[in-house]
Design an enzyme around this catalytic site. Structure first.
Site, PDB file in Angstrom:
ATOM      1  CG  HIS A 308      29.570  -0.132 -12.343  1.00 45.05           C
ATOM      2  ND1 HIS A 308      30.725  -0.454 -12.973  1.00 45.05           N
ATOM      3  CD2 HIS A 308      28.941   0.773 -13.024  1.00 45.05           C
ATOM      4  CE1 HIS A 308      30.894   0.470 -14.056  1.00 45.05           C
ATOM      5  NE2 HIS A 308      29.527   1.202 -14.150  1.00 45.05           N
ATOM      6  CG  ASP A 310      28.197   4.218 -14.227  1.00 45.79           C
ATOM      7  OD1 ASP A 310      28.937   3.578 -15.101  1.00 45.79           O
ATOM      8  OD2 ASP A 310      27.063   3.754 -14.163  1.00 45.79           O
ATOM      9  CG  ASP A 420      29.086  -0.162 -17.659  1.00 47.93           C
ATOM     10  OD1 ASP A 420      28.415  -0.885 -18.690  1.00 47.93           O
ATOM     11  OD2 ASP A 420      28.674   0.984 -17.377  1.00 47.93           O
TER      12      ASP A 420
HETATM   13 ZN   LIG Z   1      29.094   2.195 -15.873  1.00 45.56          ZN
END
Ligand SMILES: [Zn+2]
Length: 1126
Positions: A308, A310, A420
């Site tokens: 993941h 960001d 998320d």
């Molecule tokens: Zn995230």
């Protein structure tokens, strides 16, 4: 592959020995095994106090760090610059060595990115070993390249659990005795540069990093394997619940391994590994990835590697670009070593960055995608926030995302992926299905701090009734470490085992951690090997995709019929910072295609789930603001070019050349599809003073005029007009020192002693504010428990101060507009507000009331305080209504259950409304997204000021507006959605110098809707598949997006004006795949029409094909096709 179940091997308790061998005498101590002491002992086998004698001491056969074998040269890029490999190679490098410091991070004039040339000389005696490694630990993130610039793998330095510092030297290089690589290191840890190790503190710009290791090492692979064996045994011991035989066997085996191990005797390592086969099965290790072909047919846990990343959070976009290359190169490398390994990654933007910045690595990723090992997922441009983007922006996330994946890799995604995002809008299921996806993976709801979400696998049904098959992994994380505990949780925490018994294990370190580590893949092989023999641990599989997982869920659940449903939004309780940051700017004008797409890409990028909601560091917002400014500039230019095409010559009222214009006609271009009346400001300085004849009211100083513009047709033009007979003048009255009344024919508002004390519907003579209560600005304390910008904890409502408007004066006296000017001083902040009322109603719907407009200019310097506007209403309903994408949602005004309490601040788009039978009041918003309605008090959140991770959140100057709109009838009978669209889409007013030159003036509006006041035409654009390189060879297409806005059925007649030569109309999905063809009906005045049926909140996309190929004039815009009128 055939399954080999093998039952040969160990003889547990030989049958040759009979019970007769049971001794008669026993003089031993026979101590009871004390389980917890043995368990504790396991902690001393690796590392810790005994690391010089335990297993740790045997992990490396050789370690060489002298400059004779490892030669280092470095070049530090100036400031924050991030040169490419090619640029870096042209620089002058200077010798350096292990132990030196680099930094500080992210400070101008210092240096962030460092390039290293590494030249390794490998002694010939190392050839005998299975593996030779280069260990590089700069204390931060880094990436290893070949000498010709191909990224090989990422490095995560430091001593955290994500540490990845080893690079395997290819055997050919070991043989040759020489190995050269180039490394780029970046002075930020994986979580940006946190302060005091607190990951959400603002970055410490002065952090230095030290080159801790640049060593040539030979790992003792047998010892490493034993370490991994031992780790799995420990996890089995620690994580399996209760008292099971597997758990006890793992413990006794681990204990026996400790007894067998002797430092300095390599044979004891081999012996110890043999002992581990007691649990993993004989010869398990030699089977490698084939271990997954054995054992039970059906796996309960599906393992998929993931990272993941960001797109921005505690670091800016430019750092993310490096994180992507590091992580993905690492995973491509791991795939070569672990054939079972599959890796899935979302976000088309990240793939595009890789394509632009790291072409050789992009080619490697492309190959792995073709091999079926690297899986694009999600179908969206970024993993976006889903609360604030408009409906069209959400649609574009999928359109741009899916088209990117299709164009580069020949595949579309089948699974949407937002693990998320903070709360998920009920508009998503429909948009996901319309983007050609059936499945949805998320996880974030497990963060709920009041309620536990009741499902793991379920049908998520959106506001319009569309469903999507949803899995929220019971492992409760998308950065799992692939431990026994994770595997076990996949079953024990699954909330729908009765209807579906499989779970996704999404494992790998996120952000700078680079995805799965070798040790995770090793652990999973051992866990699977164990599961092949024991029923006490769920069987995990590898080698599959997320889509395949969902295919099995769909099949097992009879296409979802066995699964529970969850209707409406997936509400995340921690939140919400909707008040913060940006106004979303959208340009509906579609030319030229590429420039428009570039703008969309920037906007979509800024809608990333940590950027848009305000949870990233300040540096990210500097970048975001730059991108928004570019989009704004380009958008203005595009609009100006388009207007030049349709109204030439004309000039925008905002254009400085207005000063020199003496004559001309004011014309308003209505981009909405509602008839409207507007009051617009006309500058009256310079020569333009002559325009005074076209305005109805002038400002006190005479520099600005107010013109009344009338636009009787939907989507058409507005012209200046005088006061209407039905348009009674508005007035303002001052009574005494501190008492003001704004009034027109429909509504009246009183401000007394700085608070709103009365709001009256004049026609009904109804007072809307309860006796003794007042409305106005209010300040709440904003001190959440931990996740500062993420949480607006319920307790902030417990402490507040009502603010009073001060220094009130009359700013405009009618007849078109009356206004009050007020000021509020609070702490270090100043809030200037203009409260105005116009003579015209909010919309042209019959009985529409006028709204009170609040234009605020704020200089904000508060910390941990939350500014809201509130209005207590004499209206009662258990639910209030809030706009969401392509529809609305209702949320409770009471606190009956904990689910209701959790919704103390909610997201709404252009309106929030509290209605009862016969009457309601809405707050309209143009840039704020946080609302609440507790009991009878309707509130809009205006500004807040968290201090982490962005220390300067919301500090400084702000301008924004909202409006209070009373309406006769319940919300469902009201014109609130229409008024909200008009409030957000001001008329584009131009001064036309020569009306004869503007062909558009003579045509009717291009599109109109009849018979369905609840259907909104949201977007008009050119078709995605049009050829934009040439204008005259293919039939251009126009794509229209419509939706039902009130939640009921509709049968709309969609009319197309005769000057638009439509030859074909089809329904499509978001990706513009053609579906049902629509009948083109000829209507009276030579225009065409199609019939469109809607159910509540349904979104429809219609594609119109124009003219015949080659038959169209060479023009940039279909709007300008000025065919002679019949
Ligand atoms: Zn995230």
């Amino acid at each position: 592959m055939a399954h080999h179940h093998h039952h040969h091997g160990h003889s547990h308790g030989s049958s040759n020995e009979s019970s007769a061998a049971y001794p008669t005498l026993n003089f031993g101590a026979g101590a009871k095994w004390i389980k917890h002491l043995t368990k504790d002992r396991l902690g001393t086998f690796n590392g810790g106090h005994f690391s010089d004698v335990n297993l740790s001491s045997t992990l490396y056969a050789h370690r060489i760090d002298n400059q004779e074998h490892v030669k280092l040269e470095v070049w530090s890029a100036p400031g924050l610059s991030k040169p490419s490999f090619e640029e870096a190679m042209k620089q002058k490098f200077k010798p350096t060595k292990k132990g030196e410091s680099f930094g500080p991070s992210w400070v101008c004039r210092a240096s962030t990115n460092h390039w290293w040339k590494v030249s390794i000389t490998i002694p010939s005696y190392l050839e005998q070993y299975e593996r030779v490694q280069f260990e590089f630990d700069p204390g931060c993130e880094a990436m290893i390249h070949t000498t010709d610039g191909t990224p090989l793998q990422g490095i995560t330095g430091g001593y955290g659990g994500d540490r990845r510092v080893e690079h395997i030297i290819p055997p050919s290089a070991v043989k040759a005795g020489k190995y050269e690589i180039v490394i780029e290191s970046s002075c930020n840890g994986m979580f940006g540069v946190p302060w005091n190790g607190d990951t959400i503190a603002p970055p410490d710009m002065n952090r230095f990093f030290q080159l801790a290791s640049a060593d040539l090492v030979v790992p003792n692979m047998e010892a490493w394997n034993l370490m991994w064996d031992f780790q799995t045994l420990r996890e089995l011991t620690d994580s399996l619940p209760g008292n099971t035989s597997l758990q006890n066997k793992a413990l006794t085996t681990a204990n026996a391994i400790m007894n067998a191990f002797e430092k300095g005797d390599p044979s004891t390592i081999t012996e110890a590994r043999k002992l581990a086969e007691e649990v993993f099965g004989e010869g398990w290790a030699k089977k490698g990835a084939k271990i997954y072909d054995e054992g039970p047919e059906k796996a309960r846990i599906w393992g998929i590697g993931h990272c993941h990343i960001d797109t921005a959070w505690l670091w800016p976009y430019r750092v993310t670009q490096q994180k992507v290359a590091r992580s993905w190169s690492t995973q491509v490398d791991l795939m070569d070593r672990f054939p079972e390994h599959r890796f899935t990654c979302s976000q088309a933007q990240q793939y595009k960055w890789l394509e632009q910045l790291y072409p050789p690595l992009f080619e490697r990723v492309k190959e792995k995608i073709k091999e079926g090992k690297f899986h694009p997922v999600g179908g969206s441009w970024v993993e976006n926030d889903s609360n604030m983007p408009s409906g069209e922006a959400l649609a574009r996330q999928f359109i741009l995302g899916q088209r990117y994946f299709e164009s580069r890799f020949g595949v579309r995604c089948k699974t949407a992926w937002l693990p998320d995002s903070f709360g998920l809008t009920g508009a998503l299921p429909q948009l996901i299905r319309l983007a050609d996806m059936d499945y949805f993976f998320t996880q974030k709801l497990s963060w709920n701090n009041i309620n536990i979400f009741p499902h793991s696998t379920f049908n998520w049904v959106g506001i319009d009734g569309t469903q999507v098959l949803c899995h929220m992994t019971p492992v409760d994380t998308y950065t799992a470490q692939a431990t026994v505990g994770d595997i076990n949780k996949g079953v024990t925490n699954h909330k729908n085992l009765e209807s579906s018994d499989i779970s996704l294990l999404v494992f790998g370190n996120g952000d700078g951690g680079g995805g799965p580590l070798e040790k995770m893949l090793e652990n999973l092989r051992r866990i699977r090997a164990t599961g092949n023999h024991s029923r006490e641990i769920p069987v995990v599989n590898m080698g599959h995709s997320v889509d395949e997982f969902f295919d099995v869920v769909a099949k097992d659940s009879d296409a979802g019929t066995k699964l529970p449903n969850w209707s409406g939004e997936l509400y995340l309780e921690v939140l919400s910072t909707f008040a913060s940051l940006y106004k979303f700017h959208k340009s509906d004008y579609v030319y030229p295609n590429e420039r428009i797409n570039d703008c969309w890409e920037k906007v979509l990028l800024n809608q990333f789930h940590d950027v848009l909601p305000g949870s990233a560091i300040g540096m990210v917002y500097d970048d975001a603001e730059k991108l928004y400014a570019e989009v704004r500039k380009e958008g203005d230019a595009l609009i100006e070019e388009a207007f030049k095409a349709i109204f030439s010559p004309s000039v925008s009222l905002a254009d400085p050349v207005m000063k020199s214009k003496k004559t001309g006609t004011l014309v308003g271009f209505n981009t909405t599809f509602f008839p409207r009346r507007d009051i617009v400001e006309v500058p009256l300085t310079g020569a333009a003073t002559r325009l005074r004849s076209q305005v109805v009211q002038t400002s006190k100083d005479g520099t600005v005029g107010l013109a009344l513009m009338d636009g009787p047709t939907a989507g058409g033009l507005s012209y200046g007009t005088g006061m209407y007979a039905d348009c009674k003048p508005v007035s303002v009255t001052r009574l005494g020192e501190d008492h003001f009344v704004l009034k027109n024919a429909s509504v009246q508002l009183t401000v007394s002693e700085g608070r709103i004390t009365s709001l009256v519907d004049v026609a009904l003579e109804r007072e809307l504010i309860p006796e003794g209560e007042t409305g106005g600005l209010v300040i709440f304390d904003d001190r959440p428990n931990y996740w500062d910008a993420w949480d607006v904890e319920v307790h902030h409502l417990e402490k507040y101060k009502k603010l009073s408007f001060g220094n009130i004066s009359v700013a405009a006296e009618g007849p078109l507009r009356a206004a009050l000017k007020a000021e509020v001083k609070y702490g270090q902040s100043t809030i200037n507000v203009i409260i105005s009322l116009d003579a015209i109603p909010a919309s042209l719907k019959k009985n529409s009331r006028s709204f009170f407009r609040f234009d605020a200019q704020v200089d904000w310097h508060q910390r941990h305080e939350f500014l809201k506007f509130e209005l207590p209403l004499d209206i009662h309903n258990d639910n209030a209504t809030y706009e969401t994408q392509f529809g609305h949602v209702q949320r409770p005004t009471h606190k009956n259950t904990t689910w209701d309490i959790a919704k103390f601040e909610v997201c709404g788009h252009k309106y929030a409304d509290l209605s009862e039978f016969g009457y309601g009041v809405a707050i309209l918003s143009e840039s704020k997204y946080g609302f609440s309605c507790r009991g009878n008090v309707l509130r809009i959140s205006l500004l807040r000021a968290a201090t982490a991770p962005d220390a300067e959140q919301d500090q400084g100057k702000h301008e924004f507006s909202w409006a209070v709109m009373p309406h006769q009838g319940h919300f469902l009978e009201s014109d609130v959605p229409i008024a909200a669209i008009l409030f957000n889409s001001p008329l584009h007013v131009r001064l036309l110098e020569d009306t004869a030159e503007a062909p558009l003036l003579k045509t009717k509006p291009g599109f109109s809707i009849e018979g369905a006041p609840n259907v909104v035409l949201e977007t008009v654009k050119r078709g995605l598949d049009d050829d934009f390189s040439k204008h005259d060879t293919s039939a251009p297409t126009v794509v229209l997006r419509l939706y039902e806005a009130y939640g009921g059925h509709a049968q709309a007649t969609f009319k197309i004006a005769s000057h638009i030569p439509v030859v074909k109309a089809v329904l499509t999905n978001l990706l513009e795949d053609e579906g049902e063809e629509l009948n083109l009906l000829q209507t009276e005045n030579a225009s065409l029409a199609v019939k469109l049926k809607f159910h509540g909140f349904e979104v429809k996309t219609v594609k119109l094909t124009l003219g015949k190929p080659g038959a169209l004039p060479k023009r940039d815009s279909w709007v300008t096709i000025d065919k002679p009128r019949a």
